[in-house]
Enzyme design. Sequence first.
Site, PDB file in Angstrom:
ATOM      1  N   THR A  43       0.984  -1.219  -0.166  1.00  0.00           N
ATOM      2  CA  THR A  43       0.030  -0.008   0.037  1.00  0.00           C
ATOM      3  C   THR A  43       0.791   1.353  -0.055  1.00  0.00           C
ATOM      4  O   THR A  43       0.824   2.098  -0.696  1.00  0.00           O
ATOM      5  CB  THR A  43      -1.104  -0.126   1.323  1.00  0.00           C
ATOM      6  OG1 THR A  43      -1.606  -1.085   1.315  1.00  0.00           O
ATOM      7  CG2 THR A  43      -1.719   1.486   1.275  1.00  0.00           C
ATOM      8  N   LYS A 158      -1.333  -9.789   8.204  1.00  0.00           N
ATOM      9  CA  LYS A 158      -0.677  -8.356   8.408  1.00  0.00           C
ATOM     10  C   LYS A 158      -2.121  -7.584   8.786  1.00  0.00           C
ATOM     11  O   LYS A 158      -2.983  -7.505   7.876  1.00  0.00           O
ATOM     12  CB  LYS A 158      -0.274  -7.657   7.327  1.00  0.00           C
ATOM     13  CG  LYS A 158       0.288  -6.206   7.768  1.00  0.00           C
ATOM     14  CD  LYS A 158       0.677  -5.541   6.416  1.00  0.00           C
ATOM     15  CE  LYS A 158       0.931  -4.037   6.636  1.00  0.00           C
ATOM     16  NZ  LYS A 158       1.259  -3.257   5.663  1.00  0.00           N
TER      17      LYS A 158
END
EC number: 4.-.-.-
Length: 287
Positions: A43, A158
């Site tokens: 990201t 995660k």
Amino acid sequence: MEGVIVPLITPFKEDHSIDFEALEWLIKFLEEKGVHGIFINSTTGEFTSLSLEERKILAEKGREVTSRTYLVGTGSTSTFEVIELTKHAKEIGADGVVIVSPYYCRLKEDAIFKHFSMVAEKVDIPIILYAIPSCANPISLEVVRKLALEYSNVIGVKASVDSLTYLSGLIEIKEERKDFKVFTGLDQYFLPNLILGGDGGIMACANFVPEIHLEVWNAFKKGNLEKAMNSARKLVKITKIYSIASSFASAVKLAMVARGFPIKPILRPPYMMDGEEVFKKIKEIVS
């Protein structure tokens, strides 16, 4: 697989092409600092602004440069694209992949489970699920648990989720599967995750202050909780950059520029960098 893993930014040149020279510099810098792993196409790395081919090239370049644990982001809105990217990651020798849940279209839990299970069945590579409900479909604790217990190559998660309840729920899965890994994606949750029994963090601020993350990790592993807490407080302060900037990516790159890194303050459209006023505020925090 544990410790401080860095979700790399993707450096760009003025023409918005990938700056591979800056990428190589950053990886070597982080390795010299002592981070435990590198995560590309994240990201933080603006993966949604990259073409499929660029993501493959970036993954290949990172693998050439780094000798540390190497993770590749292979998430997409298309399950078949995820499979393609995950196969490619295996071919280039990645140590694992990080797969965000599908984004844009809202999905039911059974569809999310099916998405991940199809990838796990098609590609035999360690898979880390990526829960980030602010940007993608949420992954419920039950879906994580079911995937962890049914697929041996789903090795961890995660969690970029602002919830200790969710984090502790993930760690409870370790009671049923001892080798399941739990990483936080939030810098301010790094120490809490370790205290609860998690395995580390995959955190954006480690791009520019990896030494602080390593202070937390090393102090905690040595049993010096007071020192770990002092360093963790520094991370909490640094995360204020996110509330100042207009976007996550802008905040991280401006922080890197403020610290003198050879990274250009350039984002791929539609993202836009913030101006001088925001830069000055971020510089005050990270300097």
